[in-house]
Write a protein that holds these residues in place. Structure first.
Motif, PDB file in Angstrom:
ATOM      1  N   ARG A 100       0.842  -1.203   0.000  1.00 56.11           N
ATOM      2  CA  ARG A 100       0.000   0.000   0.000  1.00 56.11           C
ATOM      3  C   ARG A 100       0.877   1.254   0.000  1.00 56.11           C
ATOM      4  O   ARG A 100       0.391   2.347  -0.306  1.00 56.11           O
ATOM      5  N   CYS A 101       2.138   1.098   0.385  1.00 63.09           N
ATOM      6  CA  CYS A 101       3.116   2.199   0.383  1.00 63.09           C
ATOM      7  C   CYS A 101       2.645   3.370   1.239  1.00 63.09           C
ATOM      8  O   CYS A 101       2.547   4.515   0.776  1.00 63.09           O
ATOM      9  N   ILE A 102       2.371   3.084   2.512  1.00 64.99           N
ATOM     10  CA  ILE A 102       1.860   4.114   3.412  1.00 64.99           C
ATOM     11  C   ILE A 102       2.806   4.400   4.573  1.00 64.99           C
ATOM     12  O   ILE A 102       2.488   5.206   5.446  1.00 64.99           O
ATOM     13  N   GLY A 103       3.976   3.752   4.599  1.00 64.15           N
ATOM     14  CA  GLY A 103       4.900   3.928   5.714  1.00 64.15           C
ATOM     15  C   GLY A 103       5.476   5.331   5.803  1.00 64.15           C
ATOM     16  O   GLY A 103       5.680   6.009   4.796  1.00 64.15           O
ATOM     17  N   ASP A 104       5.769   5.750   7.025  1.00 66.35           N
ATOM     18  CA  ASP A 104       6.271   7.103   7.294  1.00 66.35           C
ATOM     19  C   ASP A 104       7.583   7.379   6.565  1.00 66.35           C
ATOM     20  O   ASP A 104       7.764   8.439   5.959  1.00 66.35           O
ATOM     21  N   SER A 105       8.515   6.429   6.590  1.00 67.60           N
ATOM     22  CA  SER A 105       9.839   6.687   6.018  1.00 67.60           C
ATOM     23  C   SER A 105       9.817   6.796   4.500  1.00 67.60           C
ATOM     24  O   SER A 105      10.766   7.328   3.913  1.00 67.60           O
ATOM     25  N   LEU A 106       8.755   6.321   3.850  1.00 66.54           N
ATOM     26  CA  LEU A 106       8.649   6.508   2.401  1.00 66.54           C
ATOM     27  C   LEU A 106       8.546   7.989   2.048  1.00 66.54           C
ATOM     28  O   LEU A 106       8.861   8.393   0.927  1.00 66.54           O
ATOM     29  N   VAL A 107       8.114   8.787   3.016  1.00 64.36           N
ATOM     30  CA  VAL A 107       8.043  10.243   2.830  1.00 64.36           C
ATOM     31  C   VAL A 107       9.243  10.926   3.471  1.00 64.36           C
ATOM     32  O   VAL A 107       9.944  11.711   2.836  1.00 64.36           O
ATOM     33  N   THR A 108       9.506  10.603   4.734  1.00 62.35           N
ATOM     34  CA  THR A 108      10.545  11.332   5.465  1.00 62.35           C
ATOM     35  C   THR A 108      11.950  11.043   4.956  1.00 62.35           C
ATOM     36  O   THR A 108      12.858  11.874   5.121  1.00 62.35           O
ATOM     37  N   ASN A 109      12.155   9.874   4.335  1.00 64.69           N
ATOM     38  CA  ASN A 109      13.493   9.540   3.831  1.00 64.69           C
ATOM     39  C   ASN A 109      13.639   9.730   2.329  1.00 64.69           C
ATOM     40  O   ASN A 109      14.638   9.289   1.742  1.00 64.69           O
ATOM     41  N   GLN A 110      12.668  10.378   1.700  1.00 63.47           N
ATOM     42  CA  GLN A 110      12.816  10.652   0.267  1.00 63.47           C
ATOM     43  C   GLN A 110      14.098  11.438   0.015  1.00 63.47           C
ATOM     44  O   GLN A 110      14.372  12.435   0.679  1.00 63.47           O
ATOM     45  N   TYR A 111      14.883  10.956  -0.947  1.00 66.28           N
ATOM     46  CA  TYR A 111      16.154  11.538  -1.380  1.00 66.28           C
ATOM     47  C   TYR A 111      17.267  11.380  -0.351  1.00 66.28           C
ATOM     48  O   TYR A 111      18.433  11.468  -0.709  1.00 66.28           O
ATOM     49  N   LEU A 112      16.934  11.151   0.933  1.00 63.51           N
ATOM     50  CA  LEU A 112      17.972  10.817   1.897  1.00 63.51           C
ATOM     51  C   LEU A 112      18.464   9.395   1.661  1.00 63.51           C
ATOM     52  O   LEU A 112      19.606   9.072   1.977  1.00 63.51           O
ATOM     53  N   ASP A 113      17.585   8.546   1.134  1.00 64.83           N
ATOM     54  CA  ASP A 113      17.997   7.205   0.729  1.00 64.83           C
ATOM     55  C   ASP A 113      18.726   7.349  -0.607  1.00 64.83           C
ATOM     56  O   ASP A 113      18.106   7.580  -1.643  1.00 64.83           O
ATOM     57  N   THR A 114      20.039   7.216  -0.573  1.00 60.15           N
ATOM     58  CA  THR A 114      20.835   7.494  -1.770  1.00 60.15           C
ATOM     59  C   THR A 114      20.807   6.370  -2.785  1.00 60.15           C
ATOM     60  O   THR A 114      21.325   6.525  -3.892  1.00 60.15           O
ATOM     61  N   LEU A 115      20.175   5.226  -2.450  1.00 60.86           N
ATOM     62  CA  LEU A 115      20.048   4.143  -3.423  1.00 60.86           C
ATOM     63  C   LEU A 115      18.728   4.249  -4.174  1.00 60.86           C
ATOM     64  O   LEU A 115      18.694   4.334  -5.397  1.00 60.86           O
ATOM     65  N   LEU A 116      17.619   4.280  -3.443  1.00 65.22           N
ATOM     66  CA  LEU A 116      16.301   4.286  -4.079  1.00 65.22           C
ATOM     67  C   LEU A 116      15.797   5.690  -4.390  1.00 65.22           C
ATOM     68  O   LEU A 116      15.058   5.891  -5.346  1.00 65.22           O
ATOM     69  N   LYS A 117      16.137   6.654  -3.555  1.00 64.41           N
ATOM     70  CA  LYS A 117      15.715   8.055  -3.675  1.00 64.41           C
ATOM     71  C   LYS A 117      14.214   8.222  -3.421  1.00 64.41           C
ATOM     72  O   LYS A 117      13.812   8.900  -2.500  1.00 64.41           O
ATOM     73  N   VAL A 118      13.391   7.616  -4.288  1.00 60.95           N
ATOM     74  CA  VAL A 118      11.933   7.755  -4.198  1.00 60.95           C
ATOM     75  C   VAL A 118      11.322   6.395  -4.486  1.00 60.95           C
ATOM     76  O   VAL A 118      11.846   5.621  -5.286  1.00 60.95           O
ATOM     77  N   TRP A 119      10.209   6.097  -3.827  1.00 58.36           N
ATOM     78  CA  TRP A 119       9.487   4.856  -4.109  1.00 58.36           C
ATOM     79  C   TRP A 119       8.014   5.204  -4.258  1.00 58.36           C
ATOM     80  O   TRP A 119       7.430   5.860  -3.408  1.00 58.36           O
ATOM     81  N   SER A 120       7.415   4.771  -5.350  1.00 61.37           N
ATOM     82  CA  SER A 120       6.013   5.066  -5.618  1.00 61.37           C
ATOM     83  C   SER A 120       5.274   3.797  -5.987  1.00 61.37           C
ATOM     84  O   SER A 120       5.803   2.961  -6.734  1.00 61.37           O
ATOM     85  N   LYS A 121       4.064   3.643  -5.486  1.00 63.82           N
ATOM     86  CA  LYS A 121       3.265   2.470  -5.851  1.00 63.82           C
ATOM     87  C   LYS A 121       2.828   2.531  -7.313  1.00 63.82           C
ATOM     88  O   LYS A 121       2.308   1.556  -7.858  1.00 63.82           O
TER      89      LYS A 121
END
Length: 365
Positions: A245-266
């Motif tokens: 469902r892609c509703i987790g908090d870190s999917l928003v708060t870690n956008q671009y801070l995750d240097t591998l994935l950057k962004v994840w979208s359903k």
């Protein structure tokens, strides 16, 4: 093989896995700018800011974050653009194979066999005697957003898994989207597991997966239980994706801070994989299933900058609530999949995993 050689191979694996990483620090500054429109009730409008790698991690880990931050943002094709997805996957994998000398690499002292198990291609890797956990069966499911890292790449990564954690690795080369969406990848994993429990005592099997491979591993346990198959001895989930469902908090708060994935979208990999199926099914979102049955002792690993930090900690909490023995490792400032396996932090994480496996991955009596 020297320790330097081992780290170089692991580093190559992690670096290549992230070769198609998305985003940039410049994009962070733009996307974080407060909107001129009204802020929804309860939302927090953050000011634009620059976030440096923290000094709490090694210089090597800081360098890894800086390097990853420079990889430009490259959005995925629309979910219904099959030709676009095929072209993107082919280009990504071609570049990786070129760096791996065509993907025919066999590490010194390793034995690699190509087999068919349950109608599915499997790479069986037997590491040299210097590797840990000699002779123990290790079913490994590769990541790559369900769409990538199969074929010869999976064959190389199977050797990396055997080198890092040991055992006789059975690496599943499952069918992949866009030609083979859900449930084909999951069915392939289940078919291999069904054959594996005929060859080995179930309680001696380690089931392991990373990223999308963790999703398949956990989902497969739901399906294995539902079809009457026994559970394995232990489960290792590295930066798992367990709620599509892609509703987790870190999917928003870690956008671009995750240097591998950057962004994840359903709307990207999830849509290509699920292809309209109900993402609330435990076979797609294993977090939403009954975890009290079919799950063995489980080790979960993530990092504070991992986009799937929330998925991992939520799954850890849900397993414990269901009465399953579960342990969680969270690396400081670590993005999805780690820092590239060349840092002290990566080695600390590997050693912690090995200590856990020493207690839970047992030879059948």
């Amino acid at each position: 093989m020297t320790e330097l050689d081992r780290r170089a191979i692991l580093g190559m694996s992690a670096a290549l896995t992230g070769a198609a990483a998305l985003g940039s620090t410049a994009a962070l500054a733009t996307s974080a700018s407060p909107s001129a429109t009204a802020v929804p009730a309860g939302a927090i409008a953050l000011p634009a800011r620059m976030i440096e790698p923290p000094r709490s991690i090694s210089e090597a880990a800081q360098a890894s974050l800086r390097k990853g931050a420079m990889v430009p943002y490259s959005p995925s094709p629309p979910a219904d653009d099959v030709a676009g997805w095929k072209a993107s996957i082919a280009a990504h994998e071609a570049g990786m194979l070129k760096m791996m000398n065509g993907g025919d690499l066999v590490l010194p002292g390793f034995k690699v066999e190509d087999r068919i198990m349950g109608g599915v291609p499997v790479y069986v890797v037997t590491p040299p005697a210097s590797a840990p956990n000699q002779g123990k069966p290790h079913m490994n499911i590769h990541g790559g957003g369900w769409t990538s890292l199969g074929g010869k790449l999976a064959r190389v990564f199977a050797q990396v898994a055997a080198q890092a954690y040991g055992g006789i690795v059975y690496a599943v080369d499952y069918r992949r989207p866009p030609d083979h969406p859900y449930p084909a990848p999951l069915d392939d994993c289940l078919a291999v597991y069904r054959e594996l429990v005929r060859l080995h005592a179930p309680e001696s099997i380690l089931l392991a997966g990373g990223s999308a491979g963790s999703n398949l591993a956990a989902a497969m346990l739901h399906k294995a239980r539902d079809t009457g198959l026994p559970r394995p001895g232990c489960l290792f989930l590295d930066t798992p994706i367990v709620d599509l469902r892609c509703i987790g908090d870190s999917l928003v708060t870690n956008q671009y801070l995750d240097t591998l994935l950057k962004v994840w979208s359903k709307d990207a990999n999830v849509a290509v994989y699920a292809r309209g199926a109900d993402v609330e099914s435990p076979y797609l979102s294993p977090l939403l299933g009954d975890l009290g049955k079919g799950f063995p002792p489980t080790y979960l690993r993530t990092g504070t900058r991992d986009l799937f930090l929330s998925d991992t900690v939520r799954f850890h909490a849900a397993l414990r609530k269901a009465g399953v023995e579960a342990d969680l490792y969270v690396g400081e400032a670590m993005p999805h999949g780690g820092f590239g396996s060349r840092t002290p932090e990566d080695e600390d994480a590997r050693q912690d995993t090995l200590r856990w496996l020493a207690r839970h991955w047992r030879v059948a009596t």
